[in-house]
Design an enzyme around this catalytic site. Structure first.
Site, PDB file in Angstrom:
ATOM      1  N   ARG A   1      28.759  24.262   3.072  1.00  0.00           N
ATOM      2  CA  ARG A   1      28.699  22.900   2.517  1.00  0.00           C
ATOM      3  C   ARG A   1      29.617  21.940   3.284  1.00  0.00           C
ATOM      4  O   ARG A   1      30.439  22.362   4.084  1.00  0.00           O
ATOM      5  CB  ARG A   1      29.029  22.964   1.024  1.00  0.00           C
ATOM      6  CG  ARG A   1      27.937  23.710   0.239  1.00  0.00           C
ATOM      7  CD  ARG A   1      28.372  23.986  -1.173  1.00  0.00           C
ATOM      8  NE  ARG A   1      28.933  22.797  -1.797  1.00  0.00           N
ATOM      9  CZ  ARG A   1      29.734  22.822  -2.856  1.00  0.00           C
ATOM     10  NH1 ARG A   1      30.078  23.974  -3.406  1.00  0.00           N
ATOM     11  NH2 ARG A   1      30.202  21.710  -3.361  1.00  0.00           N
TER      12      ARG A   1
ATOM     13  N   ASP B   1       6.685  -1.764  11.429  1.00  0.00           N
ATOM     14  CA  ASP B   1       5.968  -0.614  10.857  1.00  0.00           C
ATOM     15  C   ASP B   1       5.205   0.167  11.925  1.00  0.00           C
ATOM     16  O   ASP B   1       4.252   0.865  11.621  1.00  0.00           O
ATOM     17  CB  ASP B   1       5.012  -1.077   9.741  1.00  0.00           C
ATOM     18  CG  ASP B   1       3.879  -1.967  10.252  1.00  0.00           C
ATOM     19  OD1 ASP B   1       3.936  -2.406  11.413  1.00  0.00           O
ATOM     20  OD2 ASP B   1       2.951  -2.226   9.471  1.00  0.00           O
TER      21      ASP B   1
ATOM     22  N   ASN C   1      39.223  27.139  -7.172  1.00  0.00           N
ATOM     23  CA  ASN C   1      39.821  25.893  -6.681  1.00  0.00           C
ATOM     24  C   ASN C   1      39.755  24.762  -7.692  1.00  0.00           C
ATOM     25  O   ASN C   1      40.333  23.716  -7.482  1.00  0.00           O
ATOM     26  CB  ASN C   1      39.121  25.462  -5.377  1.00  0.00           C
ATOM     27  CG  ASN C   1      37.648  25.203  -5.577  1.00  0.00           C
ATOM     28  OD1 ASN C   1      37.005  25.828  -6.429  1.00  0.00           O
ATOM     29  ND2 ASN C   1      37.098  24.297  -4.804  1.00  0.00           N
TER      30      ASN C   1
ATOM     31  N   ARG D   1       0.806  -1.222   0.000  1.00  0.00           N
ATOM     32  CA  ARG D   1       0.000   0.000   0.000  1.00  0.00           C
ATOM     33  C   ARG D   1       0.843   1.278   0.000  1.00  0.00           C
ATOM     34  O   ARG D   1       0.330   2.374  -0.225  1.00  0.00           O
ATOM     35  CB  ARG D   1      -0.946  -0.018   1.219  1.00  0.00           C
ATOM     36  CG  ARG D   1      -2.061  -1.040   1.088  1.00  0.00           C
ATOM     37  CD  ARG D   1      -2.744  -1.316   2.424  1.00  0.00           C
ATOM     38  NE  ARG D   1      -1.975  -2.237   3.267  1.00  0.00           N
ATOM     39  CZ  ARG D   1      -2.345  -2.636   4.485  1.00  0.00           C
ATOM     40  NH1 ARG D   1      -3.467  -2.183   5.010  1.00  0.00           N
ATOM     41  NH2 ARG D   1      -1.607  -3.477   5.177  1.00  0.00           N
TER      42      ARG D   1
ATOM     43  N   TYR E   1      33.069  33.053  -2.604  1.00  0.00           N
ATOM     44  CA  TYR E   1      33.112  31.593  -2.647  1.00  0.00           C
ATOM     45  C   TYR E   1      34.457  31.141  -2.114  1.00  0.00           C
ATOM     46  O   TYR E   1      35.511  31.498  -2.648  1.00  0.00           O
ATOM     47  CB  TYR E   1      32.924  31.044  -4.073  1.00  0.00           C
ATOM     48  CG  TYR E   1      33.205  29.561  -4.090  1.00  0.00           C
ATOM     49  CD1 TYR E   1      32.373  28.684  -3.390  1.00  0.00           C
ATOM     50  CD2 TYR E   1      34.317  29.022  -4.732  1.00  0.00           C
ATOM     51  CE1 TYR E   1      32.648  27.335  -3.322  1.00  0.00           C
ATOM     52  CE2 TYR E   1      34.601  27.658  -4.673  1.00  0.00           C
ATOM     53  CZ  TYR E   1      33.766  26.818  -3.963  1.00  0.00           C
ATOM     54  OH  TYR E   1      34.035  25.481  -3.884  1.00  0.00           O
TER      55      TYR E   1
ATOM     56  N   SER F   1      38.921  43.419  -1.931  1.00  0.00           N
ATOM     57  CA  SER F   1      37.660  43.055  -2.572  1.00  0.00           C
ATOM     58  C   SER F   1      37.901  42.526  -3.979  1.00  0.00           C
ATOM     59  O   SER F   1      38.817  42.964  -4.679  1.00  0.00           O
ATOM     60  CB  SER F   1      36.753  44.287  -2.673  1.00  0.00           C
ATOM     61  OG  SER F   1      36.350  44.644  -1.378  1.00  0.00           O
TER      62      SER F   1
END
Ligand code: UD1
Ligand code: CA
Length: 456
Positions: free
Chosen positions: A331, A102, A384, A16, A364, A403
């Site tokens: 990340r 379950d 990179n 199901r 980045y 900058s």
């Protein structure tokens, strides 16, 4: 010889669910259904329960083989047949606890009460039951006084039996010897042509044995997951339990209705979670940290007193008193020491940032070691990736990156060094040096007037 053993039935396909995943591998608050059941069983002190597997057993095996013993049921001929497969491993057990893979909302404290009642009363079997306003689909528990006389499956029950609201949760305690004898006598003479585990009660009662019921006051615990709708229902119930738990432990949830915290997350006192925030996996938030609004953290650690706002982060360690966001993306492999600032539209991947460094805007930073108190100017990019390999960048303590610097890796900038704004740095910069890489500015006086003369 063990006195108390557990068997978890998890071989069914879960038709199901309409899924390629075996049913017990579906996720609830970040953990599979079977892991929720295993957790409750482990919490009552049973090590390495037996898990009956069939459909999708390889997937289940990779997930749980460290904490359970797997027994294969090659053909799924019913819950009674599932338990028969475990019998060779159950020799000598005084008490056998049987559960369904379950049924993830079952609490360890309820299992303890079930086992205690069963052992104190010395009966052959005890069924964990619950009252359900809508008992459709569950086996109904028929009693004579306090004793159970039969469990009637939905498809086999009479109209009268279907009115009964006390249901079988699919969790039981058995005397080992009684279970073994009764299982040998069950048949497939029922509406589904299966070996029902619940027929064991007919056999026991015919032999004059006593079966008790322990009815849990929290009917949510009985919820068996057979469909996606039940999965969502369980998610809602578990979510509320988790949120209530953390509030009772001293965490402020400004808006529980828009807060999602998975089962394995850990929070400390005086943490504040602002609206629309989702904490996943093995995330750990330490004291006085403020998370959100609109933040999603998976397998992250956030140190004391840090603020993380409008941020998405995965597999990242954030130190104490850091300021992250708004709109940061951290990340896997990112590690930030104390008092680091990561500002708006900054992405960091697989990098180590030392204490007090600032990456305030539009950068980045990948595969980089950023030293203490480094300041990284807006728009700085670590280049990179050369299209084939990823290369590292190292920025020494107290360096100042102007900058819009491009740092073409592999490259190192020494301590206290400075890069001029707009430079593309391809060679190492020694400590305390200034590196500027840009064409000298050309300024043409009265340029606009000249254009006027030629009709511009
Ligand atoms: C079962 C009970 C029912 C109870 C309900 C509670 C029976 C006959 N009925 O019904 O009284 O109210 O649970 O949720 O036991 N399984 C196997 N091998 C098999 C068949 C099933 O391992 O051959 C496993 C399934 O993977 C599942 C569990 O046993 O984890 C229960 O099976 P399921 O088919 O969901 O039983 P229900 O129809 O829900
Ligand atoms: Ca079920």
């Amino acid at each position: 010889m063990h006195n108390l053993l557990a068997v978890i039935m998890a071989a069914g396909k879960g038709t199901r669910m309409k899924s390629k995943l075996p049913k017990v591998m579906h996720l609830l608050a970040g953990k599979t259904l079977i892991e929720h059941v295993l957790d409750s069983v482990t919490q009552v002190g049973i090590e390495r329960p037996l898990v009956i597997v069939g459909h999708g057993r390889e997937e289940i095996e990779t997930r749980i083989s460290e904490c359970a013993e797997l027994v294969v049921q090659t053909e799924q001929l019913g819950t009674g047949h599932a338990v028969m497969q475990a019998l060779p491993y159950l020799d000598g057990a005084k008490t056998i606890l049987i559960l369904s893979g379950d049924q993830p909302l079952l609490k360890a404290e309820t299992l303890k009460k079930l086992i205690e009642l069963h052992e104190v009363q010395g009966v052959s079997a005890t069924v964990l039951t619950a009252y359900m306003e809508q008992p459709f689909g569950y086996g109904r528990v028929i009693k004579n006084g306090e004793f159970v006389t039969k469990i009637a499956e939905e498809k086999d029950a009479s109209v009268d039996q279907r009115q009964i609201k006390e249901v079988n949760t699919g969790t039981y305690c058995f005397k080992g010897s009684a279970l073994k004898e009764a299982l040998a006598k069950i048949t497939t003479q029922n509406a589904q042509g299966e070996y029902y585990l619940t027929e064991v009660f007919d056999v026991l009662i015919r032999n004059g044995e006593k079966v008790l019921a322990y009815c849990t006051p929290d009917s949510n615990e009985a919820l068996g997951i057979n469909s996606r709708a039940q999965l969502a229902q369980a998610e809602g119930i578990l979510r509320e339990r988790i949120l209530d738990h953390w509030m009772s432990e001293g965490v402020t949830l400004v808006d529980p209705a828009s807060t999602f915290i998975e089962a394995e997350v850990k929070l400390s006192r005086d943490v504040t979670i602002l609206p629309f925030t989702r904490l996943m996996g093995k995330t750990l938030i330490e004291e006085d940290a403020v998370i959100g609004p609109q933040t999603s953290l998976e397998n992250c650690t956030v140190g004391c007193g840090s603020e993380v706002t409008y941020t998405v982060a995965r597999d990242t360690v954030i130190g104490e008193r850091c300021h992250i966001g708004p709109f940061a993306y951290l990340r896997p492999g990112t590690r930030l020491e104390a008092e680091v600032k990561v500002g708006d539209f900054v992405e960091i991947k697989n990098s180590y940032v030392e204490m007090g460094a600032k990456i305030p805007h539009l950068s980045y930073i990948g595969d980089t070691h950023v030293g203490k108190s480094v300041n990284i100017g807006a728009g700085t990019i670590t280049c990179n990736y050369d299209g084939v390999n990823k290369h590292p960048t190292k920025i020494g303590d107290y360096a100042f990156i102007g900058s819009n610097t491009n740092l073409v890796a592999p490259v190192e900038v020494g301590e206290h060094a400075v890069t001029g704004a707009g430079s593309t740095i391809t060679k190492n910069v020694p400590a305390r040096a200034l590196a500027v890489e840009r064409s000298p500015q050309v300024t043409k006086e009265h340029w606009h007037k000249q254009k006027d003369e030629i009709g511009g």
